[in-house]
Design a protein around this motif. Structure first.
Motif, mmCIF file in Angstrom:
data_model
loop_
_atom_site.group_PDB
_atom_site.id
_atom_site.type_symbol
_atom_site.label_atom_id
_atom_site.label_comp_id
_atom_site.label_asym_id
_atom_site.label_seq_id
_atom_site.Cartn_x
_atom_site.Cartn_y
_atom_site.Cartn_z
ATOM 1 N N GLY A 108 72.583 52.865 50.277
ATOM 2 C CA GLY A 108 71.044 53.018 51.112
ATOM 3 C C GLY A 108 69.915 52.527 50.327
ATOM 4 N N LEU A 109 69.866 52.898 48.893
ATOM 5 C CA LEU A 109 69.055 52.590 47.946
ATOM 6 C C LEU A 109 68.819 50.956 47.891
ATOM 7 C CD1 LEU A 109 69.282 55.334 45.295
ATOM 8 C CD2 LEU A 109 67.418 55.008 46.960
ATOM 9 N N ILE A 110 69.903 50.413 47.902
ATOM 10 C CA ILE A 110 70.203 48.802 47.680
ATOM 11 C C ILE A 110 69.399 48.138 48.917
ATOM 12 C CG2 ILE A 110 71.666 46.877 47.696
ATOM 13 C CD1 ILE A 110 73.364 48.530 45.614
ATOM 14 N N ARG A 111 69.897 48.492 50.063
ATOM 15 C CA ARG A 111 69.384 48.041 51.339
ATOM 16 C C ARG A 111 68.096 48.251 51.397
ATOM 17 N NH1 ARG A 111 73.165 50.529 54.944
ATOM 18 N NH2 ARG A 111 71.751 52.494 54.794
ATOM 19 N N GLN A 112 67.363 49.312 51.214
ATOM 20 C CA GLN A 112 65.859 49.819 51.201
ATOM 21 C C GLN A 112 65.142 48.918 50.186
ATOM 22 O OE1 GLN A 112 65.072 53.665 50.003
ATOM 23 N NE2 GLN A 112 62.827 53.218 50.045
ATOM 24 N N ALA A 113 65.908 48.418 49.187
ATOM 25 C CA ALA A 113 65.220 47.555 47.992
ATOM 26 C C ALA A 113 65.153 46.077 48.740
ATOM 27 C CB ALA A 113 65.889 47.730 46.543
ATOM 28 N N VAL A 114 66.205 45.875 49.162
ATOM 29 C CA VAL A 114 66.280 44.426 49.737
ATOM 30 C C VAL A 114 65.330 44.195 50.843
ATOM 31 C CG1 VAL A 114 67.774 42.852 51.046
ATOM 32 C CG2 VAL A 114 68.727 43.870 48.904
ATOM 33 N N ASN A 115 65.155 45.210 51.845
ATOM 34 C CA ASN A 115 64.420 45.317 53.006
ATOM 35 C C ASN A 115 62.714 45.104 52.464
ATOM 36 O OD1 ASN A 115 66.430 45.345 54.754
ATOM 37 N ND2 ASN A 115 66.162 47.484 55.061
ATOM 38 N N GLU A 116 62.564 46.075 51.359
ATOM 39 C CA GLU A 116 61.256 45.924 50.755
ATOM 40 C C GLU A 116 60.995 44.490 50.250
ATOM 41 O OE1 GLU A 116 60.494 49.175 48.098
ATOM 42 O OE2 GLU A 116 60.998 50.622 49.657
#
Length: 128
Positions: A108-116
């Motif tokens: 989830g943290l990786i997905r959030q960083a990619v989206n940002e």
């Protein structure tokens, strides 16, 4: 780190397989619904085994199933002794496996960083 012996690895796998089947078929407690045996680690002397469990539902609390299984450990050990041909059937210690929840959190943290990162790139495409 101590060397893993093939016999110990085979016993780990067999106990994992047998316990998963016994929990599913022999224990009728509704609190054990969806429980998965994720790992078994037998001590080098084969006297104790740590059994890690998790629940199929994401972010499910497994503290209650761990308590239930630790109370049923004697019954499971006796049944395991009938199923397996071992001189010593290990004492079972059930623990919650946090690896799946931790992996999901990191994902989830990786997905959030990619989206940002994508959002910042779309807002300012001229900056490089």
């Amino acid at each position: 780190m101590p060397r893993e012996y093939p016999r110990k690895l085979r016993i780990n796998i067999q106990i994992q397989r047998e316990l998963a089947e016994m929990i599913r078929e022999e224990l009728s407690d509704p609190r054990l619904k969806g429980i998965t045996v994720t790992d078994v680690d037998v001590a080098p002397d084969l006297r104790n085994a740590t059994v890690k469990i998790s629940k199929l539902a994401l972010l499910a609390d497994v503290t209650e199933p761990v308590k239930v299984l630790n109370r049923a450990a004697g019954l499971l050990r006796a049944s395991l002794g009938r199923r397996m041909r071992l001189r010593y059937v290990p004492v079972l210690h059930f623990r919650a496996d946090q690896a799946l929840a931790e992996g999901d959190r990191i994902h989830g943290l990786i997905r959030q960083a990619v989206n940002e990162d994508q959002r910042h790139h779309q807002q300012d495409p001229e900056k490089k």
